[in-house]
Design a protein around this motif. Structure first.
Motif, short mmCIF file in Angstrom:
data_model
loop_
_atom_site.label_atom_id
_atom_site.label_comp_id
_atom_site.label_asym_id
_atom_site.label_seq_id
_atom_site.Cartn_x
_atom_site.Cartn_y
_atom_site.Cartn_z
N PHE A 108 29.11 36.31 41.42
CA PHE A 108 30.32 36.41 40.63
C PHE A 108 30.71 35.04 40.08
CE2 PHE A 108 30.56 40.00 43.59
CZ PHE A 108 30.68 41.04 42.68
N SER A 109 31.27 35.06 38.88
CA SER A 109 31.55 33.82 38.16
C SER A 109 32.56 32.92 38.87
CB SER A 109 32.06 34.15 36.75
OG SER A 109 33.21 34.98 36.82
N ASN A 110 33.43 33.51 39.70
CA ASN A 110 34.46 32.73 40.37
C ASN A 110 34.26 32.74 41.88
OD1 ASN A 110 36.80 31.13 40.43
ND2 ASN A 110 38.12 32.91 40.75
N ASP A 111 33.00 32.65 42.29
CA ASP A 111 32.66 32.67 43.71
C ASP A 111 32.18 31.27 44.11
OD1 ASP A 111 31.73 33.06 46.27
OD2 ASP A 111 30.68 34.92 45.82
N THR A 112 33.00 30.55 44.85
CA THR A 112 32.70 29.15 45.17
C THR A 112 31.78 28.99 46.37
OG1 THR A 112 34.70 29.00 46.52
CG2 THR A 112 34.89 28.36 44.20
N THR A 117 23.46 32.49 45.57
CA THR A 117 22.49 33.41 44.99
C THR A 117 21.41 32.71 44.16
OG1 THR A 117 24.03 35.28 45.01
CG2 THR A 117 22.23 35.38 43.43
N PRO A 118 21.74 31.68 43.34
CA PRO A 118 20.68 31.04 42.55
C PRO A 118 19.51 30.52 43.39
CG PRO A 118 22.81 30.40 41.70
CD PRO A 118 23.07 31.17 42.97
N ALA A 119 19.81 29.93 44.53
CA ALA A 119 18.73 29.43 45.40
C ALA A 119 17.90 30.58 45.95
CB ALA A 119 19.32 28.61 46.55
N ALA A 159 18.42 39.06 38.59
CA ALA A 159 19.64 38.36 38.98
C ALA A 159 20.67 38.50 37.87
CB ALA A 159 19.35 36.88 39.24
N GLN A 160 21.91 38.86 38.27
CA GLN A 160 22.98 39.03 37.30
C GLN A 160 24.24 38.32 37.78
OE1 GLN A 160 22.13 43.64 36.16
NE2 GLN A 160 23.74 42.62 35.02
N THR A 161 24.97 37.75 36.82
CA THR A 161 26.27 37.14 37.10
C THR A 161 27.35 38.01 36.48
OG1 THR A 161 25.33 34.91 37.13
CG2 THR A 161 27.71 35.10 36.83
N LEU A 162 28.31 38.44 37.29
CA LEU A 162 29.39 39.30 36.84
C LEU A 162 30.72 38.57 36.97
CD1 LEU A 162 28.39 42.65 38.61
CD2 LEU A 162 27.68 41.81 36.36
N THR A 163 31.70 39.02 36.23
CA THR A 163 33.05 38.49 36.36
C THR A 163 33.63 38.94 37.69
OG1 THR A 163 33.35 38.62 33.97
CG2 THR A 163 35.33 38.40 35.31
N GLY A 164 34.23 38.00 38.40
CA GLY A 164 34.83 38.35 39.68
C GLY A 164 34.76 37.21 40.67
N SER A 165 35.07 37.52 41.92
CA SER A 165 35.07 36.52 42.99
C SER A 165 34.32 37.08 44.19
CB SER A 165 36.51 36.18 43.39
OG SER A 165 37.12 37.28 44.05
N HIS A 166 34.30 36.30 45.25
CA HIS A 166 33.60 36.72 46.47
C HIS A 166 34.20 38.00 47.05
CE1 HIS A 166 30.68 35.67 49.58
NE2 HIS A 166 31.55 36.12 50.47
N LEU A 167 35.46 38.27 46.73
CA LEU A 167 36.15 39.43 47.30
C LEU A 167 36.09 40.66 46.40
CD1 LEU A 167 39.36 37.70 48.72
CD2 LEU A 167 37.19 38.15 49.88
N ILE A 198 24.47 41.03 47.26
CA ILE A 198 25.68 40.60 46.54
C ILE A 198 26.31 39.40 47.23
CG2 ILE A 198 27.94 41.33 45.68
CD1 ILE A 198 26.99 44.24 46.01
N SER A 199 26.53 38.34 46.46
CA SER A 199 27.25 37.15 46.96
C SER A 199 26.59 36.55 48.19
CB SER A 199 28.72 37.50 47.28
OG SER A 199 29.38 37.98 46.14
N PHE A 200 25.28 36.37 48.12
CA PHE A 200 24.54 35.80 49.25
C PHE A 200 25.03 34.39 49.56
CE2 PHE A 200 21.00 32.92 50.40
CZ PHE A 200 20.68 33.44 51.64
N ASN A 201 25.16 34.10 50.86
CA ASN A 201 25.32 32.70 51.28
C ASN A 201 24.60 32.48 52.59
OD1 ASN A 201 27.32 33.17 53.49
ND2 ASN A 201 28.67 33.71 51.79
N ASN A 202 24.14 31.26 52.77
CA ASN A 202 23.27 30.93 53.89
C ASN A 202 23.67 29.57 54.45
OD1 ASN A 202 21.07 31.02 55.69
ND2 ASN A 202 19.69 30.04 54.21
N TYR A 203 24.96 29.43 54.75
CA TYR A 203 25.48 28.14 55.21
C TYR A 203 25.14 27.88 56.68
CZ TYR A 203 28.22 27.64 50.95
OH TYR A 203 28.61 27.49 49.65
#
Length: 257
Positions: free
Chosen positions: A173-177, A181-183, A198-206, A121-126
């Protein structure tokens, strides 16, 4: 069903467990997952899943963290079996949020683990300079390199070389800046195209950290109570959708709540 601590892990054990979920949270909220992710994890416990939530402290060495949380998880399973709290074979699923996704990916790539699937959920790899604002405040010269181990590029290469978990659910999530996840979806589909959803849901990173709102009505239901109930419903709507998607993926034959 109450939280119990074993070997530094927080554990929920339902009466008739059907599987085990190993949970790893985000970088700055992972030290007390039984509190910060309580609603989501207790929902899974009520659905019959043994929840093992492993706290960790973020450092630059993510490989070392992945190794430590896996050792803690395995040690906890051994204790639960030894004490008779778990019996027989139960499938194990990884569940990660944010940095927890990266740790599950490293565990599934670098260590010989058996997993029925991973939920990421809400993967990031910065890179460290993008993920840690404080780093940008210092004017390091080129000889002083502050970076996560493995770096974002190295992480991708590790996954391509060794990720062995075939069944995966990726949620953004649709409002997760800060979501990437797409990558990751493209990366995993190169390995297990037919088993990656892969699914996109309404919401944010929190959204996974949705907390309980205790709105108590008085003896007489007033318009203010109606507003409070509406607000509570709106806050929970996104978290409830996440719960439903996870539950259905874990057990496709079950009806959505």
């Amino acid at each position: 069903m109450d939280w119990q601590e074993f070997s530094g892990n927080w554990v929920l054990i339902p009466k008739r467990p059907i599987a085990i979920v190993h949970f790893l949270g985000g970088a700055f909220v992972a030290t007390a997952p039984q509190i910060t992710y309580r609603l989501l994890l207790e929902y899974l416990g009520k659905k019959g899943y043994v929840v093992v939530a492993t706290p960790f402290v973020n450092t630059l060495d993510h490989t070392a963290i992945a190794k430590d949380v896996l050792l803690n998880f395995d040690r906890t399973l051994d204790r639960l079996h030894y004490r008779g709290l778990l019996q027989g074979y139960l499938p194990i699923y990884g569940l990660g949020h944010s940095m927890g996704c990266k740790l599950h990916l490293l565990i599934g790539s670098l260590f010989p683990v058996e997993r029925a699937g991973n939920i990421l959920i809400s993967f990031n790899n910065y890179a460290a300079r993008d993920a840690i604002p404080l780093v940008q405040q210092f004017n390091f010269n080129n000889s002083f390199n502050v970076e996560f181990t493995p770096s974002p590029l190295e992480t991708n290469n590790i996954i391509l070389r060794g990720y062995q978990i075939r069944r995966n659910l990726l949620i953004r999530f649709s409002n997760d800046t800060i979501d990437q996840t797409p990558a990751l979806t493209q990366l995993l589909q190169k390995l297990h195209a037919d088993m990656v959803i892969a699914q996109t849901l309404t919401g944010s990173h929190l959204t996974p950290l949705g907390q309980d709102i205790n709105w108590q009505t008085g003896q007489v239901f007033t318009p203010f109570d109606a507003i409070g109930q509406w607000f509570k419903q709106e806050v929970y709507r996104e978290l409830n959708q996440l719960k439903s998607v996870i539950s259905h993926w874990l057990d496709p034959l079950s009806s959505l709540p």
